[in-house]
Write a protein that holds these residues in place. Sequence first.
Motif, PDB file in Angstrom:
ATOM      1  N   GLY A  34      10.856  32.529  55.421  1.00 37.84           N
ATOM      2  CA  GLY A  34      10.402  31.303  56.057  1.00 37.84           C
ATOM      3  C   GLY A  34      10.266  31.505  57.545  1.00 37.84           C
ATOM      4  O   GLY A  34       9.363  30.961  58.168  1.00 37.84           O
ATOM      5  N   PHE A  35      11.166  32.292  58.114  1.00 33.36           N
ATOM      6  CA  PHE A  35      11.011  32.653  59.525  1.00 33.36           C
ATOM      7  C   PHE A  35      10.049  33.830  59.620  1.00 33.36           C
ATOM      8  O   PHE A  35      10.071  34.729  58.773  1.00 33.36           O
ATOM      9  N   ARG A  53      20.194  27.169  58.991  1.00 31.17           N
ATOM     10  CA  ARG A  53      19.072  27.276  58.063  1.00 31.17           C
ATOM     11  C   ARG A  53      19.277  28.452  57.104  1.00 31.17           C
ATOM     12  O   ARG A  53      18.961  28.355  55.908  1.00 31.17           O
ATOM     13  N   ALA A  55       9.850  27.648  65.595  1.00 30.73           N
ATOM     14  CA  ALA A  55       9.856  28.450  64.365  1.00 30.73           C
ATOM     15  C   ALA A  55      10.604  27.718  63.259  1.00 30.73           C
ATOM     16  O   ALA A  55      10.231  27.776  62.083  1.00 30.73           O
ATOM     17  N   LEU A  56      11.647  27.015  63.659  1.00 31.06           N
ATOM     18  CA  LEU A  56      12.450  26.260  62.696  1.00 31.06           C
ATOM     19  C   LEU A  56      11.629  25.099  62.117  1.00 31.06           C
ATOM     20  O   LEU A  56      11.650  24.848  60.914  1.00 31.06           O
ATOM     21  N   GLU A  65      27.390  31.080  61.219  1.00 28.02           N
ATOM     22  CA  GLU A  65      28.189  29.899  61.579  1.00 28.02           C
ATOM     23  C   GLU A  65      28.239  29.672  63.084  1.00 28.02           C
ATOM     24  O   GLU A  65      28.663  28.622  63.542  1.00 28.02           O
ATOM     25  N   ARG A  66      27.824  30.681  63.846  1.00 29.46           N
ATOM     26  CA  ARG A  66      27.831  30.583  65.304  1.00 29.46           C
ATOM     27  C   ARG A  66      26.433  30.776  65.877  1.00 29.46           C
ATOM     28  O   ARG A  66      26.284  31.044  67.057  1.00 29.46           O
ATOM     29  N   GLU A 118       9.069  26.349  59.780  1.00 35.08           N
ATOM     30  CA  GLU A 118       9.655  26.736  58.503  1.00 35.08           C
ATOM     31  C   GLU A 118       9.854  25.518  57.602  1.00 35.08           C
ATOM     32  O   GLU A 118       9.619  25.576  56.413  1.00 35.08           O
ATOM     33  N   VAL A 119      10.272  24.413  58.202  1.00 36.08           N
ATOM     34  CA  VAL A 119      10.480  23.190  57.437  1.00 36.08           C
ATOM     35  C   VAL A 119       9.147  22.692  56.872  1.00 36.08           C
ATOM     36  O   VAL A 119       9.054  22.247  55.736  1.00 36.08           O
ATOM     37  N   TYR A 152      24.701  22.635  74.688  1.00 41.27           N
ATOM     38  CA  TYR A 152      24.334  23.197  73.374  1.00 41.27           C
ATOM     39  C   TYR A 152      22.921  22.760  73.003  1.00 41.27           C
ATOM     40  O   TYR A 152      22.088  23.562  72.593  1.00 41.27           O
ATOM     41  N   GLU A 172      12.110  29.285  69.375  1.00 37.65           N
ATOM     42  CA  GLU A 172      12.911  29.405  68.153  1.00 37.65           C
ATOM     43  C   GLU A 172      12.974  28.067  67.413  1.00 37.65           C
ATOM     44  O   GLU A 172      12.936  28.023  66.191  1.00 37.65           O
ATOM     45  N   ARG A 173      13.072  26.995  68.175  1.00 35.73           N
ATOM     46  CA  ARG A 173      13.083  25.677  67.517  1.00 35.73           C
ATOM     47  C   ARG A 173      11.734  25.399  66.874  1.00 35.73           C
ATOM     48  O   ARG A 173      11.657  24.787  65.813  1.00 35.73           O
ATOM     49  N   ALA A 179      10.889  36.100  65.133  1.00 37.30           N
ATOM     50  CA  ALA A 179      10.698  34.772  65.744  1.00 37.30           C
ATOM     51  C   ALA A 179      12.010  34.077  66.090  1.00 37.30           C
ATOM     52  O   ALA A 179      12.027  33.180  66.926  1.00 37.30           O
ATOM     53  N   ARG A 183      17.365  34.356  75.406  1.00 39.52           N
ATOM     54  CA  ARG A 183      16.953  33.656  74.192  1.00 39.52           C
ATOM     55  C   ARG A 183      15.990  32.522  74.541  1.00 39.52           C
ATOM     56  O   ARG A 183      16.265  31.737  75.442  1.00 39.52           O
ATOM     57  N   VAL A 226      29.387  22.002  67.810  1.00 37.47           N
ATOM     58  CA  VAL A 226      28.643  22.959  68.617  1.00 37.47           C
ATOM     59  C   VAL A 226      28.747  24.318  67.931  1.00 37.47           C
ATOM     60  O   VAL A 226      29.842  24.844  67.785  1.00 37.47           O
ATOM     61  N   PHE A 227      27.603  24.859  67.496  1.00 37.96           N
ATOM     62  CA  PHE A 227      27.649  26.055  66.653  1.00 37.96           C
ATOM     63  C   PHE A 227      27.213  27.302  67.414  1.00 37.96           C
ATOM     64  O   PHE A 227      26.280  28.005  67.033  1.00 37.96           O
ATOM     65  N   ILE A 228      27.923  27.532  68.512  1.00 37.05           N
ATOM     66  CA  ILE A 228      27.757  28.762  69.293  1.00 37.05           C
ATOM     67  C   ILE A 228      29.163  29.251  69.637  1.00 37.05           C
ATOM     68  O   ILE A 228      30.132  28.498  69.486  1.00 37.05           O
TER      69      ILE A 228
END
Lengths: 215, 266
Positions: free
Chosen positions: A147-148, A207, B259-260, A199-200, B263-264, B39, B256-257, A152, B251, B72-74
């Motif tokens: 999908g990606f 996704r 691309a997300l 997870e990070r 994808e959806v 974030y 990247e968003r 990307a 980054r 926050v997932f970083i």
Amino acid sequence: MSKIVVIDYGIGNVFSVCNALRKIGEDPLLTNKSAEIAAADRIILPGVGAFGKAVDALKSQGFDEVLKRYKETGRPFMGICVGMQMAMSHGTEFGDHDGLGYVDGVVARIPSVTDDEKIIPVPHISWGRLVATQGGEAKWNASPLGGFQSGAVSAYFVHSYHCVPEDKSTILAETEYGGHRLTAAIGHENFIGLQFHPERSGEIGQRVLKRFMDL
Amino acid sequence: MRRRIISRLDVKMQHLIKGMRLEGWRKVGDPEEKALRYYDQGVDELIYMDVVASLYERNNLADIVERVASQVFIPITVGGGISSLAAVKELLAVGADKVAINTAATKNPELITDIAGTYGAQATVLSIEAKSLPGGGWEAMTDNGRNHTGLDVVEWAIEGEARGAGEIFVTSVDQDGTGLGMDLALIDAVTNAVKLPVIACGGVSKTAHVTDTFQKVDRLSAIAMARALHYDQVTLPDLRVACADAGIDVRDIDSERAALVAEVAS
């Protein structure tokens, strides 16, 4: 709801893995009970730190046999970071150690210099781009990375070692670091190993987890 | 090499604060709210520092870290007052990915080895507060630049690496909170003395401070900012554009968003 089990063997950032799964609407079961692992629809084996220590922790608690039986059911099985590395046949961090042997190959130290002899910081800590291998696009598309577009998106890596499988076609994704291509993900039979931390890795990581849940 | 941009959040009790040269702290907001904002804007990591922890000899950030880590997932690093394996365990268990140690490590360097041996080098960050010396070089300080250790910063970084740290986080006490730019000589000296990733902090108030430092110190892995982000002197979207224009690989959260979303849609 499908049963997603996160293996709790005392090593690994289980809190974050469970949090990320909850974020995508799952209800993970964190467990060290063999019966619950055997009954899972999907499992995630996390792991951080040194290969030998993690493998010893698994084996001393008898998890290697439980996981082997689970693996043989063909149900989806994800390993993250050292949880991925342990799937290899062999590791060399702080001495030689046998892994779980799902994938033939070794876990090798990341090269510490570029081809022109410049030092590369190790551990590799960065948001690395996920790139498909040449000829591996079909495999990529069928995986949780599918999908990606190749290249990307990026994900968070923190590691000093990476998997070097004998059969390169098991490599699902790579990431470039200091001019070297490091193994970012492996797919073999029902096992998928991620060197990065989904997870990070923000929404991208979520996704990937979501797609693993949809397998 | 892809670089990282990090938000440093100094906390006293429940407040986000910021000082100058690690003194004169003022409240600047809520440590949780700012983390969510950064974030959302695509920061690569967070570093929480408990500013008063060393006084009480314990880190008080577990509650904040637990709340932030579930939203926050970083990666999240936590520092301040960490002096035992038990303290490390507590913070990792609530969602911290790494701990930064300073004061306790200068008193007992074995602690670095113990943490790395138990939780892995990837979780073990050696934090160094560097103050320039009149005769040249830098001394490692503790307790927000108040107390002397007599340790040479570069030698201490090398020792930290030898003892098993996985990353070095160096803050210039002289530049901290001044907005006068980073201490390039310090950052260059530390980064090139070790083979570990180095995070540099202190002195940023405009995007050029970041791009200059990354350009001049090839091997520098990351730059951490506090005041610049809290006061919107630098915004993360502007900084990414400036880095891209300067040929610095960071980054690109916007593409990247996209691309997300693509994808959806597919």
